[in-house]
Design a protein around this motif. Structure first.
Motif, PDB file in Angstrom:
ATOM      1  N   TYR A 263      -9.323   4.483  -5.622  1.00 53.40           N
ATOM      2  CA  TYR A 263      -9.256   3.406  -6.687  1.00 53.40           C
ATOM      3  C   TYR A 263      -8.358   4.003  -7.783  1.00 53.40           C
ATOM      4  CZ  TYR A 263     -13.824   1.622  -4.680  1.00 53.40           C
ATOM      5  OH  TYR A 263     -14.594   1.101  -3.812  1.00 53.40           O
TER       6      TYR A 263
ATOM      7  N   HIS B 111     -11.531   6.953  -0.054  1.00 54.54           N
ATOM      8  CA  HIS B 111     -11.298   5.700  -0.523  1.00 54.54           C
ATOM      9  C   HIS B 111     -10.636   5.775  -1.906  1.00 54.54           C
ATOM     10  CE1 HIS B 111     -13.644   3.511   2.596  1.00 54.54           C
ATOM     11  NE2 HIS B 111     -14.537   4.320   2.492  1.00 54.54           N
TER      12      HIS B 111
ATOM     13  N   GLY C 252      -7.724   1.075  -0.896  1.00 51.62           N
ATOM     14  CA  GLY C 252      -7.750   1.333   0.770  1.00 51.62           C
ATOM     15  C   GLY C 252      -8.058   2.547   0.981  1.00 51.62           C
ATOM     16  N   VAL C 253      -8.121   3.107   2.319  1.00 53.43           N
ATOM     17  CA  VAL C 253      -8.251   4.068   2.722  1.00 53.43           C
ATOM     18  C   VAL C 253      -7.077   4.946   2.863  1.00 53.43           C
ATOM     19  CG1 VAL C 253      -9.125   5.579   4.849  1.00 53.43           C
ATOM     20  CG2 VAL C 253     -10.233   3.454   4.391  1.00 53.43           C
ATOM     21  N   TYR C 254      -7.010   6.310   2.241  1.00 49.68           N
ATOM     22  CA  TYR C 254      -5.874   7.018   2.259  1.00 49.68           C
ATOM     23  C   TYR C 254      -6.345   8.439   2.782  1.00 49.68           C
ATOM     24  CZ  TYR C 254      -2.976   4.261  -0.913  1.00 49.68           C
ATOM     25  OH  TYR C 254      -1.889   3.542  -1.432  1.00 49.68           O
TER      26      TYR C 254
ATOM     27  N   LYS D 259       1.012  -1.294  -0.026  1.00 48.37           N
ATOM     28  CA  LYS D 259      -0.054  -0.029   0.072  1.00 48.37           C
ATOM     29  C   LYS D 259       0.861   1.232   0.050  1.00 48.37           C
ATOM     30  CE  LYS D 259      -3.795   2.320   2.247  1.00 48.37           C
ATOM     31  NZ  LYS D 259      -4.477   2.345   3.680  1.00 48.37           N
TER      32      LYS D 259
ATOM     33  N   TYR E 211      -9.239  -1.064  -5.834  1.00 48.29           N
ATOM     34  CA  TYR E 211      -9.416  -0.641  -4.591  1.00 48.29           C
ATOM     35  C   TYR E 211      -8.032  -0.496  -4.097  1.00 48.29           C
ATOM     36  CZ  TYR E 211     -11.295   0.686  -0.018  1.00 48.29           C
ATOM     37  OH  TYR E 211     -11.499   1.406   1.179  1.00 48.29           O
TER      38      TYR E 211
END
Length: 284
Positions: A108, A106, A115-117, A16, A113
């Motif tokens: 993309y 979120h 994740g949460v950024y 990530k 996807y």
């Protein structure tokens, strides 16, 4: 726009990755003209940093990092709270200092996807010009590197000059007045106090940013950056961070300036006044 990998340890320790959107005529429009953050009127950007929230997050299961136990009990995953960095920056803003604005999304990429950024303004020369006036060419932006500092915009000439004044001594009134021509001493007091309050680790040998206008009496200011190891309790973190600034690894950090200024009675009075302002009577 262009998309770049951003960040340090997260480049190799997690899939990530941190990302940076870069707006240059090489890729298309030279600026993003859009009010991306609700809590600032700034609506022109050269870049936006998409923070992945690496430390103290779900992805951290390795036995490394600055926690006192080296994350051997998986504390970074079990203590994952993604608001630490933004809380610290927002608190600095509440204290009356300029810091980066952020939000949560979120993310993309091509339908996948990620994740949460936590996208954030990057506190470089463009950021400084947006909040202090002038153009980005008017500013030096010096960011931390592990145990050092690098100029990401402009150069380090003025930055090193401030440290030269500090290292020459700031114990008397004349010396304090002289450094005050080039260093925003109130900003430094608030910045250090905030990191003491949040018990920031993985700092100050890294994880700070600064900017200074390249003009007569342009003031050096520091900004919160990458404050993910904050707001924790023993045994995972030290209980007291007020002794920073004396290590060789911290020689070019804001903590080194703080450590020098502690010997000046006028600085101590300023620090006490700021503590009174922020910690009492509904302060920040």
């Amino acid at each position: 726009c262009g998309v770049r990998i951003a960040g340090g340890a997260s480049r190799s320790m997690t899939p990530k990755h941190g990302l940076r959107l870069v707006f240059k005529t090489l890729y298309g429009p030279g600026k993003l003209n859009y009010r991306f953050f609700d809590d600032t009127e700034v609506d022109r950007f050269d870049c936006i940093q998409f923070r992945p929230n690496f430390n103290m997050s779900w992805v951290r299961t390795d036995n490394s990092g600055p926690l006192n136990n080296g994350n051997s009990d998986g504390a970074e995953r079990t203590h994952a709270i993604y608001v630490r960095d933004q809380f610290t920056k927002d608190s600095g803003s509440a204290m009356g200092q300029v810091n980066a604005h952020q939000r949560f999304v979120h993310l993309y990429i091509n339908g996948l996807y990620w994740g949460v950024y936590n996208p954030s303004e990057r506190t470089d020369s463009t950021f400084a010009a947006s909040y202090f006036g002038g153009s980005k060419e008017d500013y030096d932006a010096v960011f931390s590197e592990p145990n050092s500092a690098r100029a990401v915009d402009g150069d380090r000439v003025a930055y090193d000059a401030v440290f030269g004044l500090a290292n020459a001594g700031v114990t008397n009134a004349a010396q304090y007045a002289e450094i005050g021509k080039f260093l925003d001493v109130t900003n430094l007091a608030d910045y250090m106090m905030l990191n003491f309050y949040c018990t920031t680790v993985d700092w100050p040998w890294q994880n700070w940013n600064s900017a200074q206008k390249r003009e007569t009496n342009g003031l050096l200011r520091f900004f919160v950056w990458d404050a993910e190891y904050t707001l924790e309790t023993p045994p995972w973190v030290p209980v007291d961070r007020t002794g920073v600034g004396a290590q060789t690894s911290e020689a070019l950090s804001p903590a080194a300036l703080y450590n020098r200024l502690r010997g000046n009675p006028e600085w101590r009075l300023l620090f006490a006044d700021r503590a009174q302002k922020h910690f009492f009577n509904n302060g920040a």
